[in-house]
Motif scaffolding. Structure first.
Motif, short mmCIF file in Angstrom:
data_model
loop_
_atom_site.label_atom_id
_atom_site.label_comp_id
_atom_site.label_asym_id
_atom_site.label_seq_id
_atom_site.Cartn_x
_atom_site.Cartn_y
_atom_site.Cartn_z
N ASP A 150 -2.60 -5.93 -3.86
CA ASP A 150 -3.91 -7.60 -3.15
C ASP A 150 -5.21 -7.00 -2.58
N TYR A 151 -5.14 -4.94 -2.40
CA TYR A 151 -5.92 -4.63 -2.06
C TYR A 151 -7.26 -3.80 -2.31
N VAL A 152 -8.49 -3.55 -2.48
CA VAL A 152 -9.20 -2.70 -2.68
C VAL A 152 -9.65 -2.00 -1.68
N GLY A 153 -10.67 -0.74 -1.82
CA GLY A 153 -10.95 -0.13 -1.54
C GLY A 153 -11.40 1.32 -1.13
N PHE A 154 -11.74 1.73 -0.66
CA PHE A 154 -12.08 3.72 -0.70
C PHE A 154 -11.30 4.95 0.00
N MET A 211 0.98 -1.13 0.24
CA MET A 211 -0.05 -0.07 0.11
C MET A 211 0.60 1.21 0.11
N SER A 212 2.36 0.79 -0.78
CA SER A 212 2.96 2.40 -0.93
C SER A 212 2.50 3.70 -1.32
N GLU A 213 1.33 3.05 -2.21
CA GLU A 213 1.00 4.63 -2.74
C GLU A 213 0.50 5.51 -2.69
N ALA A 217 -9.57 -11.03 -1.28
CA ALA A 217 -10.34 -12.70 -1.99
C ALA A 217 -11.66 -12.56 -0.74
N SER A 218 -11.53 -10.83 -0.28
CA SER A 218 -12.75 -11.68 0.47
C SER A 218 -13.21 -9.84 0.51
N CYS A 219 -13.69 -9.04 -0.37
CA CYS A 219 -14.26 -7.97 -0.27
C CYS A 219 -15.29 -7.60 -0.96
N CYS A 277 -9.53 9.04 5.60
CA CYS A 277 -9.75 7.97 5.74
C CYS A 277 -9.70 7.08 4.56
N PHE A 278 -8.96 5.18 5.13
CA PHE A 278 -9.02 4.54 4.01
C PHE A 278 -9.59 3.14 4.73
N LYS A 279 -10.79 2.53 3.42
CA LYS A 279 -11.31 1.63 4.10
C LYS A 279 -10.43 0.28 2.96
N VAL A 280 -10.50 -0.44 3.68
CA VAL A 280 -10.14 -1.50 2.55
C VAL A 280 -10.13 -2.80 3.15
N SER A 281 -10.24 -3.94 1.57
CA SER A 281 -10.72 -5.09 1.88
C SER A 281 -9.28 -6.25 1.13
N HIS A 282 -9.03 -7.25 2.12
CA HIS A 282 -8.23 -7.46 0.71
C HIS A 282 -8.97 -8.42 -0.52
#
Length: 201
Positions: free
Chosen positions: A72-76, A1-3, A35-37, A28-33
């Motif tokens: 490996d993460y997706v978020g908003f 998550m370096s970006e 594989a379970s998002c 803030c950032f809400k993130v999920s892997h």
């Protein structure tokens, strides 16, 4: 998550985590892997639909600033309600009601819930889990409730989310969820006198 400049972990649920945004303390950032998002993707879709319809600025909904994928993460990115403004104090309704409160305080909460319910019906705001742990009270410097905000469970989990696209089905779902909230938490219902408007709208 370096970006993105992720800070401290603010919270963690069954599917996702919430992190500080070091570049902007107001969000803030809400993130999920990946594989379970399921929940995160559903909420992203819902927030995007609210944004397109011009309803993304309702006070009962945290402000949304777009989604992203990183590794490996997706978020908003979302309004960080625990930060808010300098003189504000934010507390979950569940926690707030654990202490004895004056009749005036309880009446103020009831009125804010009435307003929130009316907004949900008017703007077809779908919240699949109405619960005191999902409702945040934000107080101003005079200890008056500035906002009542739902913080989780946005959107309809159905495979074909008709309540989101059709206000008729949306109103039915909103009323069902509200009735479920009242049945599930009779203690809150009695304490706030919510039975008087449970069928309102």
């Amino acid at each position: 998550m370096s970006e993105r400049k992720f800070g401290a972990l603010l919270g963690k649920g069954g599917e996702r985590e919430v992190y500080e945004n070091l570049s902007n303390p107001a969000t803030c950032f809400k993130v999920s892997h990946k594989a379970s998002c399921v929940q995160t993707k559903r909420e992203i879709k819902y927030f995007e639909s609210l944004k397109k319809s011009g309803q993304g600025d309702l006070p009962i909904i945290p402000k949304y600033f777009g989604s992203f994928e990183q590794g490996d993460y997706v978020g908003f990115e979302q309004e960080c309600l625990s930060w808010s403004e300098q003189n504000d104090n934010a507390i979950l309704l569940e926690v707030y009601l654990q202490e004895d409160r004056s009749p005036e305080c309880l009446l103020e909460i009831k009125e804010k819930l009435e307003e929130a319910y009316a907004l949900m019906l008017k703007h077809n705001v779908i919240i699949s889990d109405i619960h005191p742990n999902n409702i945040l009270l934000i107080f101003d410097s005079k200890n008056k409730i500035k906002r009542l905000v739902f913080i989780d469970g946005f959107g309809s989990p159905e495979l074909i989310p008709l309540p989101q696209y059709c206000s008729f089905f949306g109103r039915l779902k909103i009323k069902r969820q509200w009735e479920k909230f009242l049945r599930r938490r009779p203690d809150v219902k009695v304490k706030l006198g919510l039975s008087s408007f449970k069928s309102k709208g």
